[in-house]
Design a protein around this motif. Sequence first.
Motif, PDB file in Angstrom:
ATOM      1  N   GLN A 205     -15.324 -14.061  62.875  1.00 50.48           N
ATOM      2  CA  GLN A 205     -13.880 -14.311  62.843  1.00 50.48           C
ATOM      3  C   GLN A 205     -13.410 -14.889  64.172  1.00 50.48           C
ATOM      4  O   GLN A 205     -12.600 -15.823  64.197  1.00 50.48           O
ATOM      5  N   ALA A 206     -13.915 -14.323  65.277  1.00 53.57           N
ATOM      6  CA  ALA A 206     -13.531 -14.834  66.599  1.00 53.57           C
ATOM      7  C   ALA A 206     -13.989 -16.279  66.761  1.00 53.57           C
ATOM      8  O   ALA A 206     -13.269 -17.113  67.339  1.00 53.57           O
ATOM      9  N   ARG A 207     -15.171 -16.577  66.250  1.00 51.20           N
ATOM     10  CA  ARG A 207     -15.691 -17.946  66.350  1.00 51.20           C
ATOM     11  C   ARG A 207     -14.794 -18.916  65.585  1.00 51.20           C
ATOM     12  O   ARG A 207     -14.548 -20.048  66.020  1.00 51.20           O
ATOM     13  N   GLU A 208     -14.279 -18.480  64.429  1.00 46.20           N
ATOM     14  CA  GLU A 208     -13.456 -19.361  63.601  1.00 46.20           C
ATOM     15  C   GLU A 208     -12.083 -19.631  64.205  1.00 46.20           C
ATOM     16  O   GLU A 208     -11.548 -20.727  64.062  1.00 46.20           O
ATOM     17  N   VAL A 209     -11.495 -18.633  64.869  1.00 48.42           N
ATOM     18  CA  VAL A 209     -10.133 -18.809  65.386  1.00 48.42           C
ATOM     19  C   VAL A 209     -10.114 -19.315  66.829  1.00 48.42           C
ATOM     20  O   VAL A 209      -9.040 -19.646  67.352  1.00 48.42           O
ATOM     21  N   TYR A 210     -11.285 -19.399  67.458  1.00 48.92           N
ATOM     22  CA  TYR A 210     -11.327 -19.847  68.859  1.00 48.92           C
ATOM     23  C   TYR A 210     -11.010 -21.335  68.954  1.00 48.92           C
ATOM     24  O   TYR A 210     -11.519 -22.157  68.196  1.00 48.92           O
TER      25      TYR A 210
ATOM     26  N   PRO B  96      -5.719 -22.662  76.348  1.00 47.96           N
ATOM     27  CA  PRO B  96      -5.933 -21.530  77.272  1.00 47.96           C
ATOM     28  C   PRO B  96      -6.035 -20.223  76.490  1.00 47.96           C
ATOM     29  O   PRO B  96      -5.324 -20.012  75.514  1.00 47.96           O
ATOM     30  N   VAL B  97      -6.934 -19.351  76.933  1.00 47.21           N
ATOM     31  CA  VAL B  97      -7.196 -18.133  76.180  1.00 47.21           C
ATOM     32  C   VAL B  97      -5.955 -17.261  76.063  1.00 47.21           C
ATOM     33  O   VAL B  97      -5.769 -16.554  75.070  1.00 47.21           O
ATOM     34  N   ILE B  98      -5.063 -17.320  77.052  1.00 46.36           N
ATOM     35  CA  ILE B  98      -3.861 -16.490  77.021  1.00 46.36           C
ATOM     36  C   ILE B  98      -2.943 -16.870  75.863  1.00 46.36           C
ATOM     37  O   ILE B  98      -2.104 -16.069  75.427  1.00 46.36           O
ATOM     38  N   ALA B  99      -3.123 -18.077  75.356  1.00 38.79           N
ATOM     39  CA  ALA B  99      -2.280 -18.537  74.247  1.00 38.79           C
ATOM     40  C   ALA B  99      -2.950 -18.325  72.897  1.00 38.79           C
ATOM     41  O   ALA B  99      -2.379 -18.676  71.857  1.00 38.79           O
ATOM     42  N   GLN B 100      -4.156 -17.765  72.870  1.00 36.00           N
ATOM     43  CA  GLN B 100      -4.881 -17.557  71.622  1.00 36.00           C
ATOM     44  C   GLN B 100      -4.773 -16.088  71.195  1.00 36.00           C
ATOM     45  O   GLN B 100      -5.697 -15.287  71.360  1.00 36.00           O
ATOM     46  N   GLY B 101      -3.609 -15.738  70.652  1.00 32.14           N
ATOM     47  CA  GLY B 101      -3.323 -14.341  70.302  1.00 32.14           C
ATOM     48  C   GLY B 101      -4.295 -13.769  69.287  1.00 32.14           C
ATOM     49  O   GLY B 101      -4.799 -12.650  69.438  1.00 32.14           O
ATOM     50  N   GLU B 102      -4.578 -14.522  68.218  1.00 31.06           N
ATOM     51  CA  GLU B 102      -5.464 -14.017  67.169  1.00 31.06           C
ATOM     52  C   GLU B 102      -6.879 -13.807  67.711  1.00 31.06           C
ATOM     53  O   GLU B 102      -7.543 -12.821  67.388  1.00 31.06           O
ATOM     54  N   TYR B 103      -7.322 -14.751  68.543  1.00 33.97           N
ATOM     55  CA  TYR B 103      -8.663 -14.630  69.129  1.00 33.97           C
ATOM     56  C   TYR B 103      -8.745 -13.386  70.012  1.00 33.97           C
ATOM     57  O   TYR B 103      -9.705 -12.593  69.912  1.00 33.97           O
TER      58      TYR B 103
END
Length: 566
Positions: free
Chosen positions: A304-309, A314-321
């Motif tokens: 799941q993390a691989r799919e939403v990455y 920037p990682v700070i903007a990737q809430g679902e990840y």
Amino acid sequence: MESTHKAQDEQAPREEGPAPDAPAGEHGEHGESGGLFIDAVQGHQRRFTKLLHFTHSSTKAAGAMLVAAVVALLVANFGDHEAFLEFWHMHVVAGVGPLVGEMSMAHVINDIFMAVFFLLVGLEIKYEMTVGELTNIRQAALPIIAAVGGVLAPIVIYSIFNAGNPETAHGWGVPTATDIAFALGIMALLGNRVPNGVRVFLSTLAVADDIIAILVIAIFYGQSPSLLWLAAAAVVFVLLMVMNRTHVYSLFPYLAVGVVLWFCVFMSGVHSTIAGVLLAFSIPSGSRVNLRSFLKWSGDRVQQAREVYKPDTPVIAQGEYMETVSSLSQVARQVIPPATRLEHKLYPWVYFGVLPLFALTNADVAISGDLGVMLSSPVLLGVFFGLVLGKPLGIMLFSLITVKLGIASLPQNVNWRHMLGAAILGGVGFTMAIFVANLAFPEAIMVSEAKLGILAASLVAGVVGFLFLLGQAKVADAQGVAYVTAYSDDVHPQTASAEVDRAGEELLATLHDEELERELKARLQDGSHSAEIVVELPHEAAEAAREDALRDEACDVTGLSGDERR
């Protein structure tokens, strides 16, 4: 045995994180490969890895205690000993409102900090009883029976010198204990040039020794117990066991109730360090996570993390990840049993903090007055010869009887010369022996005489035992062999063996021998927790192993790491 894997080597990561045998919990937090961390922190990660290896090194821990003991001896004999004593007898006041207590700093170390040490000892005993050598009574029979011999023979020798003196006869418990940290630290200097069975024998013997020593302290060296406070301690211990049985897996409740248990035991007159052992037995050694389900669940979370990455965001903007990774991290931390987590958290604090402080406050033996009278003291002689002669004599005699009667056999790849070397190291008393000496004698002069005997005996036993086993290690060198141990996936080896286990893994990686790796895996499939094979080294590898051994011994003297030396 000299097959290579060039393609794998070329694809190896630029930097390595903690080795697979790093302390539990480090893998998840710090990774196993350099590609896991950004380039900017690679240097920090290398230094942190070195720090982890240093603080989980049994040889470095033994060195820290030795340095503290030497400093205490120097201050007692060449420095301002009075000021030194005044400092440690300075009282510390703690409490709130009417609940205020005070205790000297020396008593804080001996009664509070050493309770933490006994908590770690209890966790090590529980490990051995859960997945270690004490789970198989036939395997455990040899070191357990040898430990009994290693207790009885020193008592006999001590009594020969002191049976006629009622003031000193009570000190029979002093030469009965083995210092597991020092003994295993000395043996770790030999690396994988001695069979793992020798280390297992000595560590299991030392654990059995600790159990006997704990019983001796609780039964013979406490004050007249208060039944009221003992009852209160029993109620608190029952509460801890109820928490265990109702599957409370958080460490904080156990530690909080453990403080109450310590206070009740302290007030009862039984030595308060026993509370540490009782607390250890109540802490769960299982995981709250269903490990079979976790494998599938964690795989799904990674997918799941691989799919939403989003690589360009920037990682700070990737809430679902971040939410997915956070849930994986929170559950993964709970896979490690509470007892294992606590053991690895306590190890560096105990072996690099508590025990050196204990040595600093208790090894200050002032050799003054008539040295001849002191050296002829029956207390000193009984303790010295009880450890130096009684320990190896009792261990070897009871081991020989056990093997000859067919109750148990020698460990794999271990001969009687190995056994004698381990038996001599059993005479390294130090921490536990000094601890018992403080309880056994009412007069300060007797305590000093006992401590001098302990220090002298530990030095002699440590040096002679090391040199004896070094001779066996050189035989292995001459034969071009080394001993490699592997563990099953459901067992995490104890911290004290991390250095040797890491050396074995590095040796296998150097040889690139798939046949050896398959042999180790095959031996683990029969239900054994560990397996050892004898590796015949090619000439070049044998020479490199000898050079590495010499560098490692120099490292343990200088305190430098291998990378720093190079």
